[in-house]
Enzyme design. Structure first.
Site, short mmCIF file in Angstrom:
data_model
loop_
_atom_site.label_atom_id
_atom_site.label_comp_id
_atom_site.label_asym_id
_atom_site.label_seq_id
_atom_site.Cartn_x
_atom_site.Cartn_y
_atom_site.Cartn_z
N HIS A 121 36.59 39.82 39.17
CA HIS A 121 37.06 41.12 39.66
C HIS A 121 38.01 41.79 38.67
O HIS A 121 38.41 42.93 38.88
CB HIS A 121 37.71 41.00 41.04
CG HIS A 121 38.79 40.00 41.13
ND1 HIS A 121 40.03 40.17 40.57
CD2 HIS A 121 38.82 38.78 41.72
CE1 HIS A 121 40.79 39.13 40.82
NE2 HIS A 121 40.08 38.26 41.50
N HIS A 122 38.37 41.11 37.60
CA HIS A 122 39.14 41.68 36.49
C HIS A 122 40.44 42.35 36.95
O HIS A 122 40.86 43.37 36.40
CB HIS A 122 38.30 42.68 35.68
CG HIS A 122 36.93 42.17 35.36
ND1 HIS A 122 36.71 41.11 34.52
CD2 HIS A 122 35.72 42.55 35.82
CE1 HIS A 122 35.41 40.87 34.45
NE2 HIS A 122 34.79 41.72 35.23
N CYS A 123 41.05 41.78 37.99
CA CYS A 123 42.30 42.31 38.54
C CYS A 123 42.16 43.78 38.96
O CYS A 123 43.12 44.55 38.89
CB CYS A 123 43.45 42.14 37.55
SG CYS A 123 43.76 40.43 37.11
N ALA A 124 40.97 44.15 39.37
CA ALA A 124 40.71 45.54 39.79
C ALA A 124 39.97 45.57 41.12
O ALA A 124 39.05 46.36 41.32
CB ALA A 124 39.90 46.26 38.71
N GLN A 125 40.36 44.69 42.04
CA GLN A 125 39.65 44.58 43.31
C GLN A 125 39.59 45.89 44.10
O GLN A 125 38.53 46.22 44.63
CB GLN A 125 40.25 43.45 44.15
CG GLN A 125 39.91 42.09 43.57
CD GLN A 125 40.77 40.98 44.14
OE1 GLN A 125 41.98 41.05 44.05
NE2 GLN A 125 40.12 40.00 44.71
#
Length: 168
Positions: A121-125
């Site tokens: 999720h690349h810290c972009a949930q």
């Protein structure tokens, strides 16, 4: 003569007794142990290297290789690139999904071919939730990557669905 704290290391506390402690001033009170001198020297070398290449040259090279990969990815069936339709707005980072293949499976298949990408999720949930995704794959291109590197990535990526049993 007292040595500067950046040379001595471990200067979190000025003094300690059984009933009290006098902490060093900020930021030293939070820096335990010996100062990372090797890291500081390495950082200086890295800064010198980046300056020798030049920010404009770095940006130009990253744009060239990522734009090349971006255009070629659009030609591969079942690949969905998230974000702008303009390659230059991706700044070296191409985030994508492969129809019916979990991003972690994509990552593992590419890794088996020596291609390093990130999946998750690349810290972009919140953004991914808004876009309707739980996770994605992210390929990052840097100024030292070549079109040959991009071709290796694209060749591997083009086989993912077949390797997952979907046929050609």
């Amino acid at each position: 003569e007292k040595m500067p704290p950046f040379l001595t290391g471990g200067e979190m506390i000025e003094s300690v007794s059984r009933s009290s402690a006098v902490y060093a001033e900020l930021p030293h009170k939070f820096e335990a142990g010996t100062v990372n001198a090797a890291g500081a020297v390495g950082l200086k070398s890295a800064i010198d290297y980046v300056k020798s290449v030049g920010f404009e040259e770095i940006h130009k090279r990253e744009l060239e290789v990522s734009a090349y990969a971006f255009e070629k990815m659009k030609e591969i069936a079942h690949i969905n690139i998230l974000g702008s339709e303009k390659a230059e707005e991706h700044n070296g980072i191409l985030t994508f999904t492969v129809d019916n293949v979990h991003p972690h499976d994509v990552s593992e298949i590419l890794a088996a071919d020596g291609i390093a990408v990130r999946a998750g999720h690349h810290c972009a949930q919140p953004l991914l939730e808004y876009l309707g995704y739980r996770s994605t794959v992210r390929a990052s291109f840097a100024f030292y990557n070549t079109k040959e590197d991009a071709d290796r990535f694209l060749d591997s990526l083009s086989t993912v669905r077949e390797r997952m049993g979907y046929g050609k």
